[in-house]
Design an enzyme around this catalytic site. Structure first.
Site, PDB file in Angstrom:
ATOM      1  N   ASP A 106      -1.017  13.395  -0.514  1.00 52.86           N
ATOM      2  CA  ASP A 106      -1.865  12.565  -1.355  1.00 52.86           C
ATOM      3  C   ASP A 106      -2.416  11.405  -0.539  1.00 52.86           C
ATOM      4  OD1 ASP A 106      -3.105  11.047  -3.282  1.00 52.86           O
ATOM      5  OD2 ASP A 106      -1.398  10.994  -4.653  1.00 52.86           O
ATOM      6  N   TYR A 146     -15.658  -0.852  -2.373  1.00 48.47           N
ATOM      7  CA  TYR A 146     -16.055   0.330  -1.608  1.00 48.47           C
ATOM      8  C   TYR A 146     -16.616  -0.072  -0.250  1.00 48.47           C
ATOM      9  CZ  TYR A 146     -18.363   4.787  -0.539  1.00 48.47           C
ATOM     10  OH  TYR A 146     -18.753   5.957   0.054  1.00 48.47           O
TER      11      TYR A 146
END
Length: 229
Positions: A54, A144
């Site tokens: 993950d 971001y």
């Protein structure tokens, strides 16, 4: 036949790149977030092998990789996976910041660290599929853009550190690309999504291949690609 390991091969740019490399008969290793996703990738890309971990939990990647058998050498390590959550700085919670930085910056750094011996063995190439947001930050893109600015710094530092080992490092900065992530971004922006306005994932895959296919004596450090419309 070269060996390539790709993250984010389940959709978008990563899937387009995996398809192009598979068509060339390259040895493909695809990173999957869990066993179910690994089975999907193996079905979609016959002959490809998978590794599971993950990327949202980079601190567990060393454990995950230690219980699997990665390739002995990697000619191309291509980081395509990423997440995007937009919003004003005043609204973004620590959870959003942590999740964004973990998946977009810390996980690529950790996965590169763990696989660097195999990349060095091949005198290979690390490609970070960054974003135009890695070059400039617009309103509501802070988390971001911060993660992608950090990814650029990671690439630049790695390039200087590994040049003596024959490892090449490239950052690719795509503009808006017609992918499921772009559709989600449009929803967050409250805009209608028209994929015909943007580049295709295959356009960006071609850009990545351009970097990977350069002769050994040449290196492209940064590639920016934009829609022409």
């Amino acid at each position: 036949m070269a060996t390539h390991l790709i993250t984010g091969a389940g959709s978008g740019i990563g899937a387009a790149l995996a398809r192009r490399l598979a068509e060339r008969g390259e040895d493909l290793w695809l990173w999957a977030r869990d066993a179910g996703r690994a089975r999907e990738l193996e079905k979609h890309f016959p002959g490809a092998r998978t590794l599971v971990g993950d990327l949202g939990e980079p601190e567990r990647l060393s454990w995950a990789l230690g219980h699997q058998s990665p390739p002995d050498r990697i000619d191309g390590l291509v980081h395509c996976a990423g997440v995007a959550e937009l919003g004003p700085v005043g609204d973004l919670t620590p959870a959003v910041w942590r999740a964004t930085l973990a998946a977009n910056l810390v996980a690529p750094a950790e996965l590169t660290r763990l696989l660097l011996p195999q990349v060095r063995a091949a005198r290979g190439h690390v490609v970070f599929v960054n974003s135009g947001a890695g070059l400039r930050a617009n309103p509501e893109w802070s988390a971001y853009a911060a993660s992608k600015h950090g990814l650029r710094a990671l690439a630049d530092a790695l390039r200087g550190e590994e040049a003596a080992n024959g490892v090449r490092v490239t950052s690719v900065y795509p503009g808006r690309t017609a992918t499921p992530m772009q559709e989600k971004i449009h929803q967050q922006e409250g805009k209608a999504y028209d994929p015909d306005r943007w580049m295709t994932a295959d356009d960006v895959a071609t850009t990545v291949l351009t970097a990977l296919d350069l002769p050994r004596g040449a290196e492209v450090t940064d590639l920016t690609v934009r829609p022409t419309g």
